[in-house]
Motif scaffolding. Structure first.
Motif, PDB file in Angstrom:
ATOM      1  N   MET A 175       0.854  -1.176   0.000  1.00 54.02           N
ATOM      2  CA  MET A 175       0.000   0.000   0.000  1.00 54.02           C
ATOM      3  C   MET A 175       0.897   1.236   0.000  1.00 54.02           C
ATOM      4  O   MET A 175       1.962   1.219   0.612  1.00 54.02           O
ATOM      5  CB  MET A 175      -0.800  -0.044   1.305  1.00 54.02           C
ATOM      6  CG  MET A 175      -1.856   0.990   1.489  1.00 54.02           C
ATOM      7  SD  MET A 175      -2.514   0.841   3.187  1.00 54.02           S
ATOM      8  CE  MET A 175      -3.173  -0.844   3.188  1.00 54.02           C
ATOM      9  N   TYR A 176       0.470   2.264  -0.684  1.00 53.93           N
ATOM     10  CA  TYR A 176       1.240   3.505  -0.683  1.00 53.93           C
ATOM     11  C   TYR A 176       0.463   4.607   0.016  1.00 53.93           C
ATOM     12  O   TYR A 176      -0.769   4.626  -0.007  1.00 53.93           O
ATOM     13  CB  TYR A 176       1.561   3.936  -2.109  1.00 53.93           C
ATOM     14  CG  TYR A 176       2.628   3.089  -2.752  1.00 53.93           C
ATOM     15  CD1 TYR A 176       3.967   3.438  -2.650  1.00 53.93           C
ATOM     16  CD2 TYR A 176       2.291   1.919  -3.426  1.00 53.93           C
ATOM     17  CE1 TYR A 176       4.949   2.638  -3.205  1.00 53.93           C
ATOM     18  CE2 TYR A 176       3.274   1.113  -3.995  1.00 53.93           C
ATOM     19  CZ  TYR A 176       4.602   1.483  -3.875  1.00 53.93           C
ATOM     20  OH  TYR A 176       5.573   0.692  -4.424  1.00 53.93           O
ATOM     21  N   ILE A 177       1.210   5.492   0.632  1.00 57.97           N
ATOM     22  CA  ILE A 177       0.621   6.720   1.143  1.00 57.97           C
ATOM     23  C   ILE A 177       0.899   7.794   0.094  1.00 57.97           C
ATOM     24  O   ILE A 177       2.047   8.095  -0.209  1.00 57.97           O
ATOM     25  CB  ILE A 177       1.231   7.133   2.496  1.00 57.97           C
ATOM     26  CG1 ILE A 177       0.950   6.057   3.548  1.00 57.97           C
ATOM     27  CG2 ILE A 177       0.675   8.487   2.942  1.00 57.97           C
ATOM     28  CD1 ILE A 177       1.656   6.305   4.880  1.00 57.97           C
ATOM     29  N   LYS A 178      -0.159   8.329  -0.478  1.00 59.28           N
ATOM     30  CA  LYS A 178      -0.039   9.348  -1.511  1.00 59.28           C
ATOM     31  C   LYS A 178      -0.449  10.692  -0.929  1.00 59.28           C
ATOM     32  O   LYS A 178      -1.491  10.797  -0.270  1.00 59.28           O
ATOM     33  CB  LYS A 178      -0.959   9.019  -2.691  1.00 59.28           C
ATOM     34  CG  LYS A 178      -0.738   7.624  -3.257  1.00 59.28           C
ATOM     35  CD  LYS A 178       0.219   7.654  -4.392  1.00 59.28           C
ATOM     36  CE  LYS A 178       0.333   6.295  -5.060  1.00 59.28           C
ATOM     37  NZ  LYS A 178       1.107   6.362  -6.309  1.00 59.28           N
TER      38      LYS A 178
ATOM     39  N   GLU B 298      -6.466   6.758  -7.011  1.00 60.01           N
ATOM     40  CA  GLU B 298      -5.576   6.317  -5.933  1.00 60.01           C
ATOM     41  C   GLU B 298      -6.352   5.606  -4.825  1.00 60.01           C
ATOM     42  O   GLU B 298      -5.910   4.593  -4.280  1.00 60.01           O
ATOM     43  CB  GLU B 298      -4.815   7.514  -5.340  1.00 60.01           C
ATOM     44  CG  GLU B 298      -3.897   8.215  -6.308  1.00 60.01           C
ATOM     45  CD  GLU B 298      -2.782   7.315  -6.829  1.00 60.01           C
ATOM     46  OE1 GLU B 298      -2.499   6.287  -6.204  1.00 60.01           O
ATOM     47  OE2 GLU B 298      -2.193   7.642  -7.869  1.00 60.01           O
TER      48      GLU B 298
ATOM     49  N   ILE C 232      -3.577   4.855   0.608  1.00 61.63           N
ATOM     50  CA  ILE C 232      -3.964   5.875   1.576  1.00 61.63           C
ATOM     51  C   ILE C 232      -3.683   7.229   0.932  1.00 61.63           C
ATOM     52  O   ILE C 232      -2.605   7.439   0.384  1.00 61.63           O
ATOM     53  CB  ILE C 232      -3.142   5.732   2.873  1.00 61.63           C
ATOM     54  CG1 ILE C 232      -3.474   4.418   3.579  1.00 61.63           C
ATOM     55  CG2 ILE C 232      -3.374   6.926   3.799  1.00 61.63           C
ATOM     56  CD1 ILE C 232      -2.472   4.016   4.642  1.00 61.63           C
ATOM     57  N   VAL C 233      -4.644   8.114   0.984  1.00 63.70           N
ATOM     58  CA  VAL C 233      -4.469   9.424   0.358  1.00 63.70           C
ATOM     59  C   VAL C 233      -4.610  10.514   1.416  1.00 63.70           C
ATOM     60  O   VAL C 233      -5.593  10.552   2.154  1.00 63.70           O
ATOM     61  CB  VAL C 233      -5.493   9.635  -0.781  1.00 63.70           C
ATOM     62  CG1 VAL C 233      -5.357  11.028  -1.370  1.00 63.70           C
ATOM     63  CG2 VAL C 233      -5.307   8.583  -1.872  1.00 63.70           C
ATOM     64  N   ILE C 234      -3.601  11.366   1.484  1.00 60.43           N
ATOM     65  CA  ILE C 234      -3.624  12.494   2.415  1.00 60.43           C
ATOM     66  C   ILE C 234      -3.667  13.760   1.587  1.00 60.43           C
ATOM     67  O   ILE C 234      -2.751  14.056   0.826  1.00 60.43           O
ATOM     68  CB  ILE C 234      -2.378  12.503   3.324  1.00 60.43           C
ATOM     69  CG1 ILE C 234      -2.291  11.200   4.127  1.00 60.43           C
ATOM     70  CG2 ILE C 234      -2.406  13.702   4.273  1.00 60.43           C
ATOM     71  CD1 ILE C 234      -1.019  11.077   4.958  1.00 60.43           C
TER      72      ILE C 234
ATOM     73  N   ILE D   1      -7.791  12.656   5.289  1.00 63.79           N
ATOM     74  CA  ILE D   1      -7.165  11.366   5.028  1.00 63.79           C
ATOM     75  C   ILE D   1      -8.228  10.393   4.542  1.00 63.79           C
ATOM     76  O   ILE D   1      -9.287  10.258   5.150  1.00 63.79           O
ATOM     77  CB  ILE D   1      -6.503  10.786   6.301  1.00 63.79           C
ATOM     78  CG1 ILE D   1      -5.403  11.720   6.808  1.00 63.79           C
ATOM     79  CG2 ILE D   1      -5.932   9.394   6.030  1.00 63.79           C
ATOM     80  CD1 ILE D   1      -4.764  11.266   8.118  1.00 63.79           C
TER      81      ILE D   1
ATOM     82  N   ALA E 278      -8.622   6.326   3.619  1.00 59.56           N
ATOM     83  CA  ALA E 278      -7.898   5.079   3.876  1.00 59.56           C
ATOM     84  C   ALA E 278      -8.708   3.873   3.430  1.00 59.56           C
ATOM     85  O   ALA E 278      -9.935   3.878   3.521  1.00 59.56           O
ATOM     86  CB  ALA E 278      -7.580   4.966   5.365  1.00 59.56           C
TER      87      ALA E 278
ATOM     88  N   VAL F 236      -7.517  -0.166   6.925  1.00 56.52           N
ATOM     89  CA  VAL F 236      -6.852   0.898   7.682  1.00 56.52           C
ATOM     90  C   VAL F 236      -7.902   1.863   8.223  1.00 56.52           C
ATOM     91  O   VAL F 236      -8.820   2.251   7.514  1.00 56.52           O
ATOM     92  CB  VAL F 236      -5.859   1.675   6.793  1.00 56.52           C
ATOM     93  CG1 VAL F 236      -5.168   2.764   7.591  1.00 56.52           C
ATOM     94  CG2 VAL F 236      -4.833   0.738   6.163  1.00 56.52           C
TER      95      VAL F 236
END
Lengths: 121, 121
Positions: free
Chosen positions: A36-39, A55, A61-63, A103, A105, A109
């Motif tokens: 998983m990536y945090i973008k 995404e 995970i998108v912030i 955020i 998720a 998550v």
């Protein structure tokens, strides 16, 4: 993106290592394949919702920084409504963090609503 | 924490849903058991490092605001060094986001260094 970290050549990191800024050198820490990536991004327009959706639906995970659209009520409502719909679609989570961030998720998550430190974000 | 979202009673969310703020009502979106939590905090002192370490070693994603210690060079260096060590210990990832945030992530999660939107965080 401010790069606070620099990969040190040895295991004993000297303090001055943190002065220099080259994130590409630091990439090596996450050596294993990520599931998983945090973008991270900053949304400026509702036209960018498809990119965010991609995404989110891709399991990341998108912030997002929403400060640029915060004062545009119509855009903000559209964006927040879409975020909520995305979270429902993926059975994930969505939460505001601080004044300007949201955020998103995936289902495995969850954003913890209690803070680990400090009273205010 | 600013609560941008409110759980709507129906599936068609009206715009005014986003005016009201009660995050507890919104909790229901993440219904399935989470494998991982996103924990948010604001570090004010190196004394708080053990609490952060506990979350990181517990497999959670930690997003920390470091603005309160940013101008204290000794504290900042100590904190960044410890973050880096934590990331190495768990074979995870650590990255600065924007001016004031650092993200720590477990081994299965990686912070993407490219932005999905916008040039600056």
């Amino acid at each position: 993106m401010v790069n606070w970290f620099k990969r040190s050549s040895g295991s004993s990191a000297a303090m001055e290592d943190y002065k220099e800024i080259d994130l590409s050198e630091y990439e090596g820490v996450a050596e294993e394949a990520a599931k998983m990536y945090i973008k991270v991004g900053k949304i400026a327009s509702t036209n960018e919702l498809p990119a965010i959706k991609k995404e989110v639906y891709g399991g990341n995970i998108v912030i997002l920084d929403i400060s640029l659209i915060k004062n545009d009520e119509i855009a903000l409502n559209r964006v927040l409504r879409d975020f909520k719909q995305m979270a429902e679609d993926i059975r994930g989570d969505v939460a505001g963090v601080g004044e300007d961030q949201v955020i998103l998720a995936p289902t495995s998550v969850k954003v913890d609503r209690t803070r680990i430190l400090g009273r205010r974000i």
